[in-house]
Design a protein around this motif. Structure first.
Motif, PDB file in Angstrom:
ATOM      1  N   LEU A  57      98.783 103.972  59.123  1.00 13.43           N
ATOM      2  CA  LEU A  57      97.461 103.564  58.650  1.00 13.43           C
ATOM      3  C   LEU A  57      96.364 104.411  59.279  1.00 13.43           C
ATOM      4  N   LEU A  58      96.497 104.688  60.558  1.00 12.11           N
ATOM      5  CA  LEU A  58      95.527 105.530  61.240  1.00 12.11           C
ATOM      6  C   LEU A  58      95.521 106.931  60.645  1.00 12.11           C
ATOM      7  N   GLN A  59      96.701 107.483  60.400  1.00  5.55           N
ATOM      8  CA  GLN A  59      96.798 108.816  59.806  1.00  5.55           C
ATOM      9  C   GLN A  59      96.127 108.840  58.436  1.00  5.55           C
ATOM     10  N   GLU A  60      96.369 107.823  57.613  1.00  2.00           N
ATOM     11  CA  GLU A  60      95.747 107.753  56.286  1.00  2.00           C
ATOM     12  C   GLU A  60      94.226 107.691  56.411  1.00  2.00           C
ATOM     13  N   GLN A  61      93.728 106.886  57.338  1.00  2.00           N
ATOM     14  CA  GLN A  61      92.286 106.756  57.532  1.00  2.00           C
ATOM     15  C   GLN A  61      91.663 108.073  57.980  1.00  2.00           C
ATOM     16  N   LEU A  62      92.310 108.754  58.918  1.00  2.00           N
ATOM     17  CA  LEU A  62      91.784 110.027  59.408  1.00  2.00           C
ATOM     18  C   LEU A  62      91.765 111.080  58.299  1.00  2.00           C
ATOM     19  N   ARG A  63      92.765 111.069  57.439  1.00  6.39           N
ATOM     20  CA  ARG A  63      92.783 112.005  56.309  1.00  6.39           C
ATOM     21  C   ARG A  63      91.656 111.693  55.321  1.00  6.39           C
ATOM     22  N   ARG A  64      91.430 110.412  55.049  1.00  4.83           N
ATOM     23  CA  ARG A  64      90.326 110.036  54.156  1.00  4.83           C
ATOM     24  C   ARG A  64      88.988 110.492  54.732  1.00  4.83           C
ATOM     25  N   GLU A  65      88.812 110.296  56.026  1.00  6.63           N
ATOM     26  CA  GLU A  65      87.565 110.721  56.666  1.00  6.63           C
ATOM     27  C   GLU A  65      87.408 112.234  56.611  1.00  6.63           C
ATOM     28  N   GLU A  66      88.487 112.946  56.846  1.00  4.68           N
ATOM     29  CA  GLU A  66      88.433 114.414  56.788  1.00  4.68           C
ATOM     30  C   GLU A  66      88.094 114.885  55.373  1.00  4.68           C
ATOM     31  N   GLU A  67      88.704 114.253  54.370  1.00  6.15           N
ATOM     32  CA  GLU A  67      88.407 114.612  52.980  1.00  6.15           C
ATOM     33  C   GLU A  67      86.946 114.337  52.646  1.00  6.15           C
ATOM     34  N   ALA A  68      86.408 113.232  53.134  1.00  4.12           N
ATOM     35  CA  ALA A  68      85.006 112.889  52.870  1.00  4.12           C
ATOM     36  C   ALA A  68      84.082 113.918  53.511  1.00  4.12           C
ATOM     37  N   VAL A  69      84.408 114.336  54.721  1.00  2.88           N
ATOM     38  CA  VAL A  69      83.595 115.356  55.390  1.00  2.88           C
ATOM     39  C   VAL A  69      83.667 116.669  54.628  1.00  2.88           C
TER      40      VAL A  69
END
Length: 75
Positions: A57-69
C-alpha cells in the motif's frame, strides 16, 4: 520474502531480489517507521503478510504521489 508479494500493475518490489533477509527486514522496518511513524515493536509485531500488505500500500501511494508530481511538472 518479497518473492511472495505479487506484482500489481507492473509494480516492482521496493527491494531487489538477492538482498539478504536481514537487510530486507531492516528496510521494511525503516520504510514503515519513516512513512507511518510506527515503532519497531509495532512493525515487528505485525504478522508477515500484514506487514507486506502495508508495504504494498505504501509503495502504491508513493507511486501515485510521484506520478502527480510528474504530471504537475510537465505542465
Amino acid at each position: 520474502m518479497w518473492q511472495s508479494i505479487s506484482h500489481h500493475a507492473g509494480h516492482e518490489p521496493f527491494f531487489p531480489f538477492g538482498v539478504s533477509g536481514e537487510d530486507t527486514l531492516h528496510r521494511e522496518v525503516f520504510l514503515l517507521a519513516y512513512h507511518l511513524h510506527w515503532s519497531q515493536t509495532e512493525i515487528l509485531g505485525l504478522p508477515i503478510p500484514e506487514r507486506q500488505r502495508y508495504l504494498e500500500l505504501l509503495q502504491e501511494q508513493l507511486r501515485r504521489e510521484e506520478e502527480a508530481v510528474n504530471r504537475g511538472s510537465s505542465s
